[in-house]
Design an enzyme around this catalytic site. Structure first.
Site, PDB file in Angstrom:
ATOM      1  N   HIS A 131      75.179  18.748  64.601  1.00  0.00           N
ATOM      2  CA  HIS A 131      76.525  19.334  64.502  1.00  0.00           C
ATOM      3  C   HIS A 131      76.639  20.679  65.199  1.00  0.00           C
ATOM      4  O   HIS A 131      77.733  21.180  65.421  1.00  0.00           O
ATOM      5  CB  HIS A 131      76.930  19.468  63.027  1.00  0.00           C
ATOM      6  CG  HIS A 131      78.394  19.269  62.782  1.00  0.00           C
ATOM      7  ND1 HIS A 131      79.358  19.701  63.665  1.00  0.00           N
ATOM      8  CD2 HIS A 131      79.075  18.654  61.770  1.00  0.00           C
ATOM      9  CE1 HIS A 131      80.557  19.393  63.199  1.00  0.00           C
ATOM     10  NE2 HIS A 131      80.413  18.738  62.046  1.00  0.00           N
TER      11      HIS A 131
ATOM     12  N   ASP B 163      80.380  17.447  67.520  1.00  0.00           N
ATOM     13  CA  ASP B 163      81.246  17.398  66.352  1.00  0.00           C
ATOM     14  C   ASP B 163      81.589  15.948  66.029  1.00  0.00           C
ATOM     15  O   ASP B 163      81.303  15.036  66.801  1.00  0.00           O
ATOM     16  CB  ASP B 163      82.517  18.199  66.612  1.00  0.00           C
ATOM     17  CG  ASP B 163      82.212  19.663  66.844  1.00  0.00           C
ATOM     18  OD1 ASP B 163      82.924  20.311  67.627  1.00  0.00           O
ATOM     19  OD2 ASP B 163      81.229  20.152  66.232  1.00  0.00           O
TER      20      ASP B 163
END
Lengths: 569, 475
Positions: free
Chosen positions: A542, A546
């Site tokens: 992350h 995303d």
């Protein structure tokens, strides 16, 4: 009659000499004044003639070996007693004293070849001998497997460089030694091997090493030189920037490892680390250390992204972990617990997993894929492929192919993080996680996988799995991967949340294909059908990827697989 | 072109305006133009500032005359007979002025070459973004608007009331450079680089020079050992030196100057034809509107952040002597470049003020970089000190320059070169090696293992370093 040939005294202050070359070998007939060997001393090099006619019955000192003056280096049997020497010539008592200094194996003629621990990759500094395939005295052929090793990166078999006889084993099984350490010696063909007085394998390693040092000082110093050169070369190519002599001095004095140094931000010209930078770093490190010494368990420091797989760091992480875990675990086997030491590979896997979790922010997303099209294709063409291409067609090459297409569409998933930079890879080296019995896991990768079609991928996957299971992988096979697929579906698993293979930023998990009732639209009407369904799950870092990008990647894969262009094959 | 309210011509907008054309200002201007900024430089005098017009350069010209004259006088020891050796003092002064003028023209040319607008006049802040330029008569000639303004107004000789400078009998370095006649006797107050250079210069041409210094030694910022060696050499040349002596007053009595000294409690009066005030310099912070903007000062200098050289007012910067010590031309230039590069966003590494070399151009010359032995000890370092006397150098022997020494100071823990101090012929050139060594963070091995050409004076650098580690060859 036996005549001892001794190392002659070649001058006032000369106390030892080195045999450079034997002109005769054991069993050779020699004439008086015929040259039998050459020696080198501090002062002169010279040739030594035979003192008498006869047969060279014993050679007691190797070429390149240095011995004190007056040491018996050979024995000549003169004509009166000229039968060929026996294997078990009784050793004179005076000679026995020198036994420690003479080789533990007796080798006559031929050359002694030293087998070092091989270097299996850039940053691999040590290796563990897992298994000896030969024992001392065994004849070995060139390229025949001598022993098996396990290193940080890979397990492999080490072949013999020459025909000959395994004379000595210096490093036992399960022993870990530095790259370059001599682990065995073989006598090349032509040499006669004589059973050593003591069983060498049982002697402690250290002692054998001492013997080597005593025996061949020149080789030893040469080796030291090679070693220091290697150390030097280790440092140079990996240095990404210039370090001033002062900074290097400080690093050395304050025990700042090179990997650590590489991660100190530099405030100097072109980002150089200045004296101030490193001193600041050291004083801050002191503060961090004291913090860590607090009794409560402190989570290991997040590893800087840049320093992927520096061994020191991994070891540190491992140590911190194991120290903490030791508190709660028995340190011995008893009736209720069995203590099994981890093998090398298991330890490495442990370190890699911990490191990955400490480095990446793992998030997982799943998508369900209808495999009907692929399923049908395989069903129809399986036998044909086996006959034509000698491959067992599975889902994997199709999934890999769809994955490669998705990586091309979304190249950020085919990248890594370097500090605050994103390194986009222009090549796709697709890693395939392979479980290795009984207890291992390795990720070799298909180099330039984007250049392969389905058949090529199928072959590459089969080949890599096979190499992994037979421990034939080369360091190159497991380095430079850009993205990994792990197929836990083979165990019936539906979906999982795999751990990223650092320094990659995502990993694709492939679940099992299972027939399920699903709602499909047929001619505009919803209906229930039986379809082979599969879950793909993507764990992504992350920090860089995303949810949107992860989702798009999975959707792209789903669409590609469900609408697979079968003309493409 | 616009006309402003005050009637001045609005010469347009600039990215960077630089007030003062000395080695700080003009160098900043060139770097600014190189980086693509529209740049203007304002100075009431010739470009080059004090350094080029009234400092470094003309004094070096004068000192070369002194050096040459001294050498010719001593030519006998080389077997060269020079009879009736004499000098023409006004011509010596003229040569110095010619050198300065010529170089100032060069700087003007550099401005043109780099397309920098050059305005002659006295610049003054109208507001934070606008400078008004006045002519000699106090009329505004131009008004300039700039996004960033760099103040590089320099410094001037510091005066105190005890030493009333009149420019004729009690003078500063500026007048000392253009005296019409050789004074028979001269008192020099202050034994820093300026004082010592003039002491050397005038003494060579026959002036009876007395140097007065309040601190413990001449060149008080230099290493004590070096300054003691220099004291010895200057005394040999007939210079009288009073250290630890404070000037209580200086008075003009007829055509003489009487200076009353307080030497550790003892009062004495000395007199001479001329007294030179060389007690130091002070920033030029007055007269151009700093007070109206509220720019923060300290001890007569502008206060800046030494990472960016910005004053307390955004977009107004200051560099060079006006921001305080070490008052050196090369520091001003470095600050000018750094300041402009920072404005450009290049994020240059900060100037390390511990690595600024300092030079004094008397003979023997004195040059140094880094810490003195006293300072290094005070900072708690464990030292390794190496020395190499010129008398052990083959080259020094051959060229007849046997007075001198290289002294190097290392931190024994990390092998860092803390300081280097050279006294002797070409010391000011030799120091460059140590400056580079320090800035590259070289250690003693680096210097020892660097092959130095033979025969050169620079071998003494290597030998001094080797000596610190007990490895010197020629001593």
């Amino acid at each position: 009659m036996r005549i001892d040939v001794v190392m002659p005294k070649m001058g006032e202050s000369v106390n030892e000499g080195t045999i450079i070359k034997w002109h005769k070998k054991k069993g050779d007939r020699v004439k008086k004044d015929e040259i039998i060997f050459e020696i080198s001393t501090d002062k002169v090099d010279t040739e030594i003639p035979s003192p008498s006619d006869g047969i060279l019955s014993e050679v007691k000192v190797f070429e390149q070996e240095t011995v004190p003056v007056d040491t018996v280096v050979a024995v000549i049997e003169t004509a009166e007693n000229s039968e060929m020497p026996q294997e078990k010539t009784p050793v004179s008592p005076s000679f026995e004293k020198k036994q420690a200094e003479t080789p533990s194996t007796t080798q006559i003629g031929g050359n002694l070849i030293e087998i070092p621990m091989p270097k299996m990759g850039e940053s691999v500094m040590e290796g563990t001998i897992i298994k000896w395939h030969k024992k001392p005295g065994d004849p070995v052929k060139k390229d025949e497997v001598l022993f098996e090793i396990s290193t940080d990166k890979v397990d492999t078999e080490v072949p013999s460089p020459e025909d000959g006889t395994l004379a000595e084993i210096l490093v036992g099984e399960q022993q870990t030694v530095e790259v370059g350490t001599i682990v065995a010696r073989i006598t090349s063909k032509g040499g006669v091997y004589k059973e050593p007085a003591a069983t060498v394998v049982k002697t402690p390693i250290v002692e054998s090493e001492n013997i080597i040092e005593k025996r061949v000082p020149q080789m030893d110093s040469l080796y030291a030189e090679i070693k220091s050169n290697e150390a030097f070369q280790e440092v140079r190519p990996s240095a990404k920037r210039f370090y001033s002599p002062l900074v290097l001095n400080i690093a050395q004095k304050e025990n700042v490892a090179f990997e650590e140094l590489e991660n100190i931000p530099g405030s100097g010209v072109e980002g150089r680390v200045t004296k101030k930078d490193i001193l600041d770093y050291i004083s801050n490190k002191g503060i961090v250390k004291t913090k860590e010494e607090t009794p409560s368990y402190s989570y290991p420091k997040k590893a800087p992204e840049k320093s992927f797989s520096p061994q020191e760091e991994q070891k540190q992480v491992l140590q911190e972990r194991t120290q903490q875990e030791k508190l709660h675990q028995p340190s011995f086997s008893d009736g209720n617990n069995e203590l099994i030491p981890m093998d090398n590979i298991r330890q490495k896997i442990m370190m890699h997993m911990v490191k990955s979790r400490d480095t990446s922010v793992h998030v997982s997303a799943m998508i369900e894929v209808d495999m009907m099209k692929i399923h049908n294709f395989i069903k129809i063409n399986k036998d044909d492929f086996l006959k034509r291409e000698n491959i067992k067609l599975t889902y994997m090459p199709f999934i890999a192919n769809a994955c490669i297409k998705a990586l091309k569409e979304y190249p950020y998933l085919n990248s890594s993080i370097d500090g605050t930079n994103i390194v986009l890879k222009r090549y796709i080296n697709l890693g395939i996680a392979v479980s290795v019995e009984p207890n291992g896991l390795i990720v070799p990768n298909i180099k330039n996988a984007d250049e392969k079609n389905i058949i090529g991928l199928a072959k590459a996957i089969a080949e890599l799995s096979n190499k992994a299971r037979t421990k034939k992988l080369l360091p190159d096979d497991i380095s430079n991967g850009t993205f990994t697929i792990t197929n836990y579906g083979v165990f019936g698993t539906l979906f999982g949340t795999p751990i990223i293979n650092q320094p990659e930023v995502a990993i694709l998990g492939v679940g099992t294909v299972i027939k399920k009732p699903v709602v499909v639209e047929l001619d505009g009407a919803d209906t229930i059908a039986i379809r082979p369904m599969m879950y793909l799950s993507l764990s992504h870092d992350h920090r860089l990827i995303d949810g949107m990008l992860g989702g798009k990647f999975l959707k792209f894969m789903k669409d590609t697989i469900e609408n697979f262009d079968l003309n493409d094959i | 072109m616009n006309i402003t309210d005050s009637g001045a011509i609005m010469s347009g907008k600039y990215d960077i305006a630089i007030l003062g054309g000395g080695p700080g200002g003009y160098v900043a201007a060139i770097r600014s133009a190189q980086l693509g900024f529209k740049t203007v430089i304002i100075d009431k005098d010739n470009l080059g500032g004090i350094c080029l017009n009234w400092g470094c350069i003309p004094t070096k010209a004068l000192l070369k005359n002194a050096d040459l004259y001294e050498k010719i006088k001593n030519a006998g020891q080389f077997g060269i007979n020079v009879e009736n050796c004499s000098f023409d003092f006004p011509k010596i002064i003229k040569r110095s002025r010619d050198v300065a003028d010529r170089l100032a023209r060069n700087v003007e040319y550099l401005m043109k070459k780099n397309k920098i607008d050059r305005i002659r006049g006295f610049g003054k802040f109208a507001n934070e973004k606008v400078l008004e330029v006045f002519d000699q008569n106090g009329n505004i000639t131009e008004s300039i608007e700039a996004s960033k303004i760099i103040i590089a107004t320099g410094a001037r000789a510091r005066t105190i009331k005890q030493i009333p400078v009149d420019g004729e009998k009690i003078i500063t370095s500026t007048e000392a450079m253009v005296l019409k006649d050789m004074p028979a006797e001269m008192i020099i107050i202050g034994a820093g680089a300026i004082g010592i250079e003039f002491a050397y210069f005038y003494s060579v041409f026959g002036t009876k020079v007395t140097v007065v210094e309040a601190l413990n030694s001449i060149l008080p910022i230099e290493d004590k050992e070096i300054s003691e060696a220099l004291t010895k050499e200057l005394k040999k040349k007939g210079i009288t030196i009073h250290t630890r002596s404070i000037v209580e007053k200086a008075e003009i009595k007829g055509n003489r100057v009487e200076v009353t000294l307080n030497s550790e409690g003892k009062t004495s009066v000395i007199s001479a034809d001329i007294a030179l005030n060389a007690i130091g310099v002070t920033g030029n912070v007055e007269g151009f509107g700093l007070e109206n903007l509220g720019i923060e000062l300290f001890k007569n200098h502008i206060k800046v952040d030494k990472r960016t050289y910005q004053t307390n007012i955004n977009d107004i910067f200051a560099i060079g002597d006006v921001i305080g010590p070490p008052w050196l031309a090369h520091v001003a230039s470095a600050e000018g470049i750094h300041c402009v590069e920072t404005i450009k966003g290049l994020n240059p590494p900060a100037i390390d003020y511990d690595m600024i070399p300092g030079c004094t151009y008397c003979q023997p010359q004195v040059a140094s970089v880094g810490l003195t032995e006293e300072k290094a000890l005070a900072e708690g370092y464990d030292l390794k000190i190496g020395r190499f006397p010129y008398s052990a150098s083959g080259k020094a022997f051959a060229v007849g320059e046997r007075e001198g020494m290289v002294k190097v100071i290392f931190d024994s823990k990390y092998g860092e070169l803390l300081g280097a101090h050279i006294i002797g012929s070409e010391a000011t050139e030799l120091i460059a090696e140590f400056t580079l060594a320090k800035s590259m963070e070289a250690t003693f091995e680096t210097i020892i293992k660097t092959v130095h050409a033979h025969p050169t004076l620079s071998e003494s650098n290597m030998e001094a370093v080797a000596n610190a580690y007990g490895e010197a060859i020629h001593i």
